[in-house]
Motif scaffolding. Structure first.
Motif, short mmCIF file in Angstrom:
data_model
loop_
_atom_site.label_atom_id
_atom_site.label_comp_id
_atom_site.label_asym_id
_atom_site.label_seq_id
_atom_site.Cartn_x
_atom_site.Cartn_y
_atom_site.Cartn_z
N ARG A 78 1.01 -1.28 0.09
CA ARG A 78 0.21 0.00 0.04
C ARG A 78 1.01 1.18 0.02
NH1 ARG A 78 -5.30 -1.27 3.61
NH2 ARG A 78 -6.08 -2.89 2.29
N LEU A 79 1.14 1.58 -1.18
CA LEU A 79 2.05 3.07 -1.38
C LEU A 79 1.13 4.26 -1.55
CD1 LEU A 79 4.60 1.33 -3.65
CD2 LEU A 79 4.83 1.66 -1.08
N PRO A 80 1.48 5.17 -1.12
CA PRO A 80 0.92 6.59 -1.47
C PRO A 80 0.93 6.81 -2.82
CG PRO A 80 2.92 6.78 0.33
CD PRO A 80 2.94 5.59 -0.35
N ASP A 81 -0.11 7.52 -3.26
CA ASP A 81 -0.48 7.47 -4.65
C ASP A 81 0.72 8.42 -5.27
OD1 ASP A 81 -3.13 6.64 -4.72
OD2 ASP A 81 -3.92 8.28 -4.16
N LYS A 82 1.34 9.51 -4.99
CA LYS A 82 2.48 10.08 -5.34
C LYS A 82 3.42 9.15 -5.51
CE LYS A 82 5.26 14.14 -5.32
NZ LYS A 82 6.01 13.53 -6.30
N THR A 83 3.85 8.17 -4.56
CA THR A 83 4.81 7.21 -5.07
C THR A 83 4.64 6.34 -6.30
OG1 THR A 83 5.39 7.12 -2.45
CG2 THR A 83 6.28 5.62 -3.84
N LEU A 84 3.31 5.89 -6.29
CA LEU A 84 3.06 5.35 -7.20
C LEU A 84 3.19 5.72 -8.64
CD1 LEU A 84 -0.06 3.21 -5.97
CD2 LEU A 84 2.19 2.34 -6.47
N ILE A 85 2.53 7.06 -8.78
CA ILE A 85 2.72 8.01 -9.96
C ILE A 85 4.33 8.10 -10.27
CG2 ILE A 85 2.42 10.40 -10.85
CD1 ILE A 85 -0.35 10.37 -9.17
N ASP A 86 5.10 8.50 -9.40
CA ASP A 86 6.50 8.67 -9.53
C ASP A 86 7.00 7.55 -10.06
OD1 ASP A 86 6.43 11.28 -8.72
OD2 ASP A 86 7.26 10.76 -6.57
N LEU A 87 6.63 6.25 -9.48
CA LEU A 87 7.11 4.98 -10.08
C LEU A 87 6.94 4.83 -11.33
CD1 LEU A 87 8.90 2.31 -9.60
CD2 LEU A 87 6.57 1.50 -8.71
N TYR A 88 5.43 4.83 -11.74
CA TYR A 88 4.77 4.65 -13.22
C TYR A 88 5.62 5.60 -14.26
CZ TYR A 88 1.40 1.82 -10.77
OH TYR A 88 0.69 0.87 -10.21
N GLU A 89 5.84 6.86 -13.73
CA GLU A 89 6.57 7.87 -14.70
C GLU A 89 7.93 7.44 -15.09
OE1 GLU A 89 6.21 11.77 -13.02
OE2 GLU A 89 4.13 12.00 -13.55
N GLN A 90 8.58 6.82 -14.05
CA GLN A 90 9.99 6.47 -14.45
C GLN A 90 10.13 5.10 -15.10
OE1 GLN A 90 12.57 7.79 -13.25
NE2 GLN A 90 13.85 6.45 -14.28
N ILE A 91 8.96 4.34 -14.75
CA ILE A 91 8.98 3.19 -15.77
C ILE A 91 8.47 3.62 -17.40
CG2 ILE A 91 7.52 1.08 -16.50
CD1 ILE A 91 7.51 0.74 -13.38
N ILE A 92 7.77 4.37 -17.68
CA ILE A 92 7.41 4.94 -18.75
C ILE A 92 8.42 5.74 -19.47
CG2 ILE A 92 5.94 6.64 -19.89
CD1 ILE A 92 3.52 5.85 -17.87
N LEU A 93 9.11 6.55 -18.74
CA LEU A 93 10.25 7.00 -19.22
C LEU A 93 11.51 6.36 -19.70
CD1 LEU A 93 10.67 10.21 -16.82
CD2 LEU A 93 9.94 10.50 -19.12
N GLU A 94 11.49 5.10 -18.95
CA GLU A 94 12.57 4.18 -19.37
C GLU A 94 12.35 3.36 -20.50
OE1 GLU A 94 14.64 1.98 -16.13
OE2 GLU A 94 14.71 3.72 -14.89
N LEU A 95 11.17 3.21 -20.54
CA LEU A 95 10.74 2.45 -21.90
C LEU A 95 10.71 3.29 -22.95
CD1 LEU A 95 7.49 0.48 -20.29
CD2 LEU A 95 9.84 -0.40 -20.82
N ILE A 96 10.39 4.54 -22.78
CA ILE A 96 10.44 5.50 -24.08
C ILE A 96 11.95 5.69 -24.29
CG2 ILE A 96 10.13 7.84 -24.78
CD1 ILE A 96 7.75 7.94 -23.05
N GLU A 97 12.92 5.70 -23.45
CA GLU A 97 14.21 5.91 -23.86
C GLU A 97 14.55 4.60 -24.58
OE1 GLU A 97 18.22 5.51 -20.90
OE2 GLU A 97 16.62 7.53 -20.66
N LEU A 98 14.37 3.41 -23.91
CA LEU A 98 14.62 1.99 -24.66
C LEU A 98 14.34 2.06 -25.93
CD1 LEU A 98 13.97 -0.54 -21.99
CD2 LEU A 98 16.14 0.27 -22.95
N GLU A 100 13.65 4.52 -28.13
CA GLU A 100 14.43 5.61 -28.93
C GLU A 100 15.79 5.13 -29.32
OE1 GLU A 100 14.44 9.02 -26.58
OE2 GLU A 100 12.23 9.84 -27.40
N LEU A 101 16.18 4.31 -28.22
CA LEU A 101 17.74 3.75 -28.76
C LEU A 101 17.47 2.31 -29.39
CD1 LEU A 101 18.98 3.98 -24.75
CD2 LEU A 101 19.61 5.52 -26.81
N GLY A 102 16.37 2.13 -29.67
CA GLY A 102 16.32 0.83 -30.57
C GLY A 102 16.47 -0.57 -30.08
#
Length: 103
Positions: A78-98, A100-102
């Motif tokens: 049970r994580l605070p909403d802000k923590t979950l949002i930050d985590l999901y944002e980080q995952i999305i950014l890393e997936l986008i970066e991957l 872009e790198l092909g």
């Protein structure tokens, strides 16, 4: 015969929060691999352990980008909403970066 002093036989009451008792039982269930019973107890009481098996392993999975494992692990937390949002944002950014790198 010796008379008994009532003050000597009185035990001090120990106050324990009910949530602490539930968490103790949950810890026992987890350690003994009684997962269904643990899940039902958590559901019915609304009390969860909110722990990971190994903080070191969990942090390593985050740092190494093992997002499948991280997402599986946080399902039971049970994580605070802000923590979950930050985590999901980080995952999305890393997936986008991957992407872009092909990779």
């Amino acid at each position: 015969p010796r008379s008994i002093d009532p003050d000597e036989t009185t035990m001090t009451a120990l106050e324990v929060e009910s949530t602490d008792v539930v968490r103790l039982i949950e810890q026992y269930l987890k350690e003994n691999n009684l997962q269904r019973t643990l899940a039902v107890l958590q559901e019915e009481t609304g009390v969860t352990l909110n722990t990971v098996d190994s903080v070191e392993t969990f942090l390593n999975d985050i740092q190494q980008g093992h997002w499948d494992v991280v997402l599986q692990t946080i399902q039971s937390l049970r994580l605070p909403d802000k923590t979950l949002i930050d985590l999901y944002e980080q995952i999305i950014l890393e997936l986008i970066e991957l992407r872009e790198l092909g990779a």
